[in-house]
Design a protein around this motif. Structure first.
Motif, mmCIF file in Angstrom:
data_model
loop_
_atom_site.group_PDB
_atom_site.id
_atom_site.type_symbol
_atom_site.label_atom_id
_atom_site.label_comp_id
_atom_site.label_asym_id
_atom_site.label_seq_id
_atom_site.Cartn_x
_atom_site.Cartn_y
_atom_site.Cartn_z
ATOM 1 N N LEU A 170 0.829 -1.199 0.000
ATOM 2 C CA LEU A 170 0.000 0.000 0.000
ATOM 3 C C LEU A 170 0.871 1.260 0.000
ATOM 4 O O LEU A 170 2.056 1.218 0.340
ATOM 5 N N LYS A 171 0.280 2.377 -0.380
ATOM 6 C CA LYS A 171 0.962 3.661 -0.265
ATOM 7 C C LYS A 171 1.103 4.010 1.217
ATOM 8 O O LYS A 171 0.354 3.529 2.068
ATOM 9 N N LEU A 172 2.062 4.900 1.510
ATOM 10 C CA LEU A 172 2.368 5.207 2.908
ATOM 11 C C LEU A 172 1.176 5.801 3.656
ATOM 12 O O LEU A 172 0.971 5.500 4.831
ATOM 13 N N ASP A 173 0.386 6.658 2.977
ATOM 14 C CA ASP A 173 -0.738 7.244 3.696
ATOM 15 C C ASP A 173 -1.788 6.194 4.034
ATOM 16 O O ASP A 173 -2.501 6.324 5.036
ATOM 17 N N SER A 174 -1.862 5.115 3.226
ATOM 18 C CA SER A 174 -2.773 4.017 3.564
ATOM 19 C C SER A 174 -2.219 3.165 4.702
ATOM 20 O O SER A 174 -2.973 2.710 5.568
ATOM 21 N N ILE A 175 -0.897 2.973 4.720
ATOM 22 C CA ILE A 175 -0.286 2.206 5.803
ATOM 23 C C ILE A 175 -0.474 2.935 7.135
ATOM 24 O O ILE A 175 -0.685 2.304 8.175
ATOM 25 N N CYS A 176 -0.425 4.266 7.121
ATOM 26 C CA CYS A 176 -0.668 5.037 8.343
ATOM 27 C C CYS A 176 -1.997 4.636 8.977
ATOM 28 O O CYS A 176 -2.116 4.543 10.204
ATOM 29 N N VAL A 177 -2.987 4.390 8.157
ATOM 30 C CA VAL A 177 -4.326 4.060 8.639
ATOM 31 C C VAL A 177 -4.494 2.562 8.860
ATOM 32 O O VAL A 177 -5.044 2.121 9.877
ATOM 33 N N GLN A 178 -4.008 1.761 7.926
ATOM 34 C CA GLN A 178 -4.326 0.328 7.909
ATOM 35 C C GLN A 178 -3.208 -0.570 8.438
ATOM 36 O O GLN A 178 -3.423 -1.756 8.660
ATOM 37 N N GLY A 179 -1.997 -0.024 8.644
ATOM 38 C CA GLY A 179 -0.855 -0.860 9.021
ATOM 39 C C GLY A 179 -0.913 -1.361 10.453
ATOM 40 O O GLY A 179 -1.681 -0.879 11.283
ATOM 41 N N GLY A 180 -0.085 -2.368 10.730
ATOM 42 C CA GLY A 180 0.039 -2.880 12.097
ATOM 43 C C GLY A 180 -1.058 -3.847 12.463
ATOM 44 O O GLY A 180 -1.021 -5.019 12.112
ATOM 45 N N TYR A 181 -2.046 -3.380 13.142
ATOM 46 C CA TYR A 181 -3.122 -4.211 13.667
ATOM 47 C C TYR A 181 -4.067 -4.680 12.557
ATOM 48 O O TYR A 181 -4.598 -3.868 11.800
ATOM 49 N N GLN A 182 -4.273 -5.985 12.477
ATOM 50 C CA GLN A 182 -5.191 -6.583 11.513
ATOM 51 C C GLN A 182 -6.168 -7.484 12.256
ATOM 52 O O GLN A 182 -5.848 -8.633 12.572
ATOM 53 N N PRO A 183 -7.370 -6.990 12.572
ATOM 54 C CA PRO A 183 -8.303 -7.791 13.373
ATOM 55 C C PRO A 183 -8.832 -9.006 12.628
ATOM 56 O O PRO A 183 -9.057 -8.962 11.418
#
Length: 428
Positions: free
Chosen positions: A9-22
């Motif tokens: 993903l683009k960085l601005d999407s990773i800011c929102v969607q990165g890390g935690y994946q429920p």
């Protein structure tokens, strides 16, 4: 989504969607795991955790699920393989060094550092037997001359605090690797949205997450990110290659490969020193990062407009901002800061220290606080405040003149910020 999908993903999407994946039925927002400890059903599992034979959580002084979500997000943003969250940016800097340095070792650092980091490297760790040679920013000849047999790393900041000089990451990384040394870069003032040092050859990236990552001045913290690309088996790092008697003779490089650096940082120094970020601060920092891309765009846009205004002001003696066409670092900014030059400006008020202090005291919207890089605009006088522990000679070497103002531009309306700057100038 899988981690590999997130990283695409683009960085601005990773800011929102990165890390935690429920998973199915789990909370959509990364939860705060406010627990010191974790339950297990058999003794062997816990023993294996202590011996590093299994991964998992067993005591929050070493790791915590909430922090794990944050660590994964920042690692994804920086293009690294793993990260360790710490209690402060200073703790991140200290652990990034101690993981591969001990008594009798030597490091090389650029001289344009945040005052606390300069004191840490130039004085405090010296009392533990680790010496530091400070060199002028991007001076390759000085770096080469400073390398010794016991040198373990080169340290620098992407954008220097407070003089905002830009590191030539690729050039410094190349000379570091020529001598078998890792380059550690503090990326606090750029953030991964504006620059990813690993893309240009940096090996370890640190942050004071207290600044732009949190972005709201609520949570002290730090992050260490490992690129996973440096070869620790080159001969200088027996702390990673040789058996560790505290873990039954385990070799980090043999057991953990490209995760050897972050494994030792957590298993030795987080275990023994305990500078872990609190879960609640991890939650708030993770929340702040969700708007990081939006904020950095606004910080950079506002700062450029204000820098252009200050450049033509008759009460401004000099100005430094990498985004200005007149900046000596404009070429470096064009290479490393293509998405914006961040929100910090350094400039000098005509008339010396007293005029400078009077200008700061006259501000109304812009606040005088010992902080930088959050949503609000701040001004500070480094020579008498954050860097007052440095000698006059060291201040000048770090690019800090007596009349310097560090202006941290927030995300308020730019006209309101300029109006406040203007009325303060009228008072002097």
């Amino acid at each position: 989504m899988q981690e590999k999908d997130i990283r695409n993903l683009k960085l601005d999407s990773i800011c929102v969607q990165g890390g935690y994946q429920p998973k199915n039925g789990e909370p959509r927002i990364a939860p705060i795991v406010q627990s010191t400890t974790y339950k297990y059903d058999n003794a062997d599992t816990v023993g294996n955790l202590f011996d590093l034979k299994e991964s998992g959580y067993f005591y929050t002084r070493l790791a915590n699920p909430t922090l794990g979500y944050l660590e994964e997000k920042v690692a994804q943003l920086e293009g690294g393989i793993a990260a360790v969250a710490t209690s402060s940016g200073q703790a991140a800097t200290l652990l990034s060094i101690l993981t591969i340095c001990s008594n009798g070792d030597h490091i090389i650092s650029m001289n344009n550092l945040y005052g606390g980091t300069h004191t840490l490297l130039g004085s405090t760790i010296g009392r533990f037997g680790i010496s530091t040679s400070f060199v002028n920013l991007n001076d390759i000849d000085e770096i080469r001359a400073a390398v010794r047999d016991n040198t373990k790393l080169i340290f620098a900041e992407t954008i220097g605090n407070p003089a905002v000089g830009v590191l030539d990451i690729e050039k410094v990384a190349n000379v570091a690797h020529e001598y078998g040394l890792p380059l550690i870069v503090d990326n606090t003032l750029a953030s991964p949205v504006l620059c990813r040092p690993i893309d240009f050859g940096a090996d370890i990236v640190t942050h004071s997450s207290t600044k732009y990552l949190d972005g709201h001045a609520t949570s002290v913290g730090g992050i260490i990110v490992d690129s996973g690309k440096f070869d620790w088996t080159g001969g200088r790092f027996d702390c990673l290659t040789e058996p560790d008697p505290n873990y039954h003779g385990l070799s980090y490089t043999k057991s953990f490969g490209n995760l050897s650096y972050t494994t030792r940082a957590r298993a030795v120094f987080m275990r023994d020193f305990g500078p872990i970020m609190s879960p609640f601060n991890g939650f708030l920092t993770n929340l702040g990062i969700e708007t990081l891309a939006l904020r950095m765009e606004r910080h950079s846009k506002n700062a450029l407009a204000i820098a252009q205004y200050l450049e033509g002001h008759d009460k401004v003696e000099w100005i430094r901002y990498p985004g200005l066409k007149s900046s000596e670092d404009k070429d470096l900014a064009d290479k490393y800061l293509k998405n914006g030059a961040s929100g910090v400006i350094a400039f000098g008020v005509k008339g010396g220290i007293e005029k400078t202090k009077k200008w700061i005291d006259s501000l109304k919207l812009i606040s005088l606080v010992v902080h930088v890089a959050d949503v609000r605009s701040h001004a500070l006088h480094p020579a008498s405040m954050t860097h007052r522990q440095l000698s006059e000679e060291d201040l000048l070497k770090a690019g800090i003149k007596p009349n310097m103002v560090r202006l941290s531009v927030g995300i308020e309306n730019v006209e309101d910020i300029i109006n406040d700057i203007d009325q303060a100038f009228k008072n002097i």
